[in-house]
Design an enzyme around this catalytic site. Structure first.
Site, mmCIF file in Angstrom:
data_model
loop_
_atom_site.group_PDB
_atom_site.id
_atom_site.type_symbol
_atom_site.label_atom_id
_atom_site.label_comp_id
_atom_site.label_asym_id
_atom_site.label_seq_id
_atom_site.Cartn_x
_atom_site.Cartn_y
_atom_site.Cartn_z
ATOM 1 N N ARG A 83 -1.114 -11.914 12.293
ATOM 2 C CA ARG A 83 -1.115 -11.719 13.751
ATOM 3 C C ARG A 83 -0.225 -12.759 14.433
ATOM 4 N NH1 ARG A 83 -2.468 -7.549 16.451
ATOM 5 N NH2 ARG A 83 -4.480 -7.355 15.401
ATOM 6 N N ARG A 92 5.275 -4.160 7.218
ATOM 7 C CA ARG A 92 4.756 -5.490 7.570
ATOM 8 C C ARG A 92 3.740 -6.033 6.573
ATOM 9 N NH1 ARG A 92 0.527 -4.771 12.668
ATOM 10 N NH2 ARG A 92 -0.639 -2.999 11.870
ATOM 11 N N HIS A 97 8.010 -6.387 16.407
ATOM 12 C CA HIS A 97 6.825 -6.512 17.285
ATOM 13 C C HIS A 97 6.663 -7.980 17.717
ATOM 14 C CE1 HIS A 97 2.686 -6.157 18.590
ATOM 15 N NE2 HIS A 97 2.567 -4.919 18.159
ATOM 16 N N ASP A 130 -0.248 -2.024 27.783
ATOM 17 C CA ASP A 130 0.252 -1.491 26.517
ATOM 18 C C ASP A 130 1.191 -0.339 26.873
ATOM 19 O OD1 ASP A 130 0.683 -0.820 23.930
ATOM 20 O OD2 ASP A 130 -1.416 -0.495 23.377
ATOM 21 N N GLU A 186 8.688 -6.065 22.768
ATOM 22 C CA GLU A 186 9.079 -5.605 21.442
ATOM 23 C C GLU A 186 10.332 -4.733 21.477
ATOM 24 O OE1 GLU A 186 5.556 -3.693 19.796
ATOM 25 O OE2 GLU A 186 4.323 -4.933 21.107
HETATM 26 O O1 TA6 Z 1 2.746 -2.768 20.326
HETATM 27 C C1 TA6 Z 1 1.546 -2.602 20.953
HETATM 28 C C2 TA6 Z 1 0.552 -2.056 19.957
HETATM 29 O O2 TA6 Z 1 1.007 -0.849 19.403
HETATM 30 C C3 TA6 Z 1 -0.787 -1.917 20.658
HETATM 31 O O3 TA6 Z 1 -1.193 -0.595 20.872
HETATM 32 C C4 TA6 Z 1 -1.716 -2.761 19.844
HETATM 33 O O4 TA6 Z 1 -2.947 -2.367 19.559
HETATM 34 C C5 TA6 Z 1 -0.862 -3.497 18.930
HETATM 35 O O5 TA6 Z 1 0.403 -2.968 18.854
HETATM 36 C C6 TA6 Z 1 -1.289 -4.346 17.810
HETATM 37 O O6 TA6 Z 1 -1.455 -3.530 16.697
HETATM 38 P P1 TA6 Z 1 -2.049 -4.098 15.358
HETATM 39 O O7 TA6 Z 1 -2.051 -2.938 14.414
HETATM 40 O O8 TA6 Z 1 -1.139 -5.204 14.905
HETATM 41 O O9 TA6 Z 1 -3.426 -4.588 15.693
#
Ligand code: TA6
Length: 302
Positions: free
Chosen positions: A76, A102, A172, A216, A275
């Site tokens: 994260r 990833r 991201h 979002d 992103e």
């Molecule tokens: O980029 C935004 C997003 O797609 C959100 O909808 C959000 O939940 C996030 O990415 C994080 O996703 P993850 O799978 O890393 O928890």
């Protein structure tokens, strides 16, 4: 999961006093770059930039203190690579959110010292039995991470199959801010976005993006440079991109932060994701033998 011997990587790709491989938390191999301009760390799993800090600056990337470092799990923070799909899989909810790039271990292809004392590492990933079980196509990815006064991540996607396929994805990028409620994201005025917290409703951005609740959004058909204006840190982060037609802005805000184990209660305050993406309407077709590069360059300005 393959294991990696850091001494072998150092022997083949290390650069004395500038680029070294170690085993980090969760036994994941981590590259540390320290040069004239900045320090940075990059995870070999996911080819994921984790930290970037120019000397005499606060960190540019946000990395969750609650990140779980585990083989096959995404970390994260930093810049996870979402590919070959962005968000939930379009037709199969059982497939992993944001694709598989990833969470897989990439191969180190090379390292180099570039002009002006920049340092670069290149990673590769191609299809395997594991990826074909999730997505039935042949591909080759190359990710080049360049550390200098700015951080650049360039993802090149090649179709090595004999049929055309489409992909979506994102770099991201988690950016560190002092207080997300005080920042402004410039560069998206007038752009149409899909609002994921309002059932993908299409809306138009008016002025700068300010964040005072869960955000979002997938901003569509935009190639603009964005800047995050952070008055408390007295700096701007410039997000300059190419090969990308969508820009995603995400902040989970209070409740979601509390619900997601690797975020944690107050995490949302110190981060914003801006992103570099191709998502929703901007899904990309790729013919056999063709390639596409999606690139982001992050620089601090004042
Ligand atoms: O980029 C935004 C997003 O797609 C959100 O909808 C959000 O939940 C996030 O990415 C994080 O996703 P993850 O799978 O890393 O928890």
């Amino acid at each position: 999961m393959r294991t990696i011997d850091p001494s072998l990587l150092n022997a083949n790709f290390g650069i004395t006093k500038q680029l070294t491989f170690d085993i980090g938390p969760g036994d994941l191999p981590i590259v540390t770059i320290r040069n004239h301009h900045a320090t940075a760390t990059i995870s070999v799993q996911g080819a994921q930039a984790l930290t970037f800090q120019p000397h005499d600056e606060e960190p540019v990337l946000w990395l969750s203190p609650r990140s779980r470092y585990k083989a096959g799990r995404s970390i994260r923070g930093g810049i996870p690579i979402c590919w070959p799909w962005f968000g939930p899989h379009p037709s199969d909810a059982d497939k992993p959110q944001h694709g598989f790039a990833r969470t897989l271990l990439w191969e180190v292809l090379g390292t180099a010292v570039g002009e002006g004392d920049t340092s670069q590492i290149r990673f590769g990933l191609h299809d395997s039995e594991q990826t074909r079980a999730l997505w039935p196509y042949a591909f080759a990815l190359e990710c080049a991470v360049t550390v200098g006064p700015a951080l650049e991540v360039a993802l090149t996607i090649r179709n090595t199959d004999d049929v055309a396929w489409t992909w979506s994805g994102a770099l991201h990028t988690y950016l560190a801010v002092q207080d997300v409620a005080r920042i402004a994201v410039h560069g998206l005025d007038g752009v149409t976005y899909a609002d994921k917290v309002d059932d993908y409703e299409r809306k138009t951005q008016h002025g700068v993006v300010r964040i005072d609740g869960e955000v979002d959004r997938v901003y569509l058909a935009t190639t603009a440079i964005c800047t995050v204006d952070d008055p408390l840190l007295e700096r701007r982060i410039e997000i300059d991109k190419s090969g990308s037609r969508s820009t995603v802005v995400w902040n989970p805000w209070e409740q979601k932060s509390r619900e997601v184990a690797d975020l944690g209660e107050d995490a949302y305050r110190g981060m914003v994701c801006v992103e570099t993406a191709n998502a929703l309407d901007d899904v990309q077709p790729l013919a056999p033998g063709a390639e596409h590069t999606m690139r982001v360059r992050l620089a601090v300005t004042r």
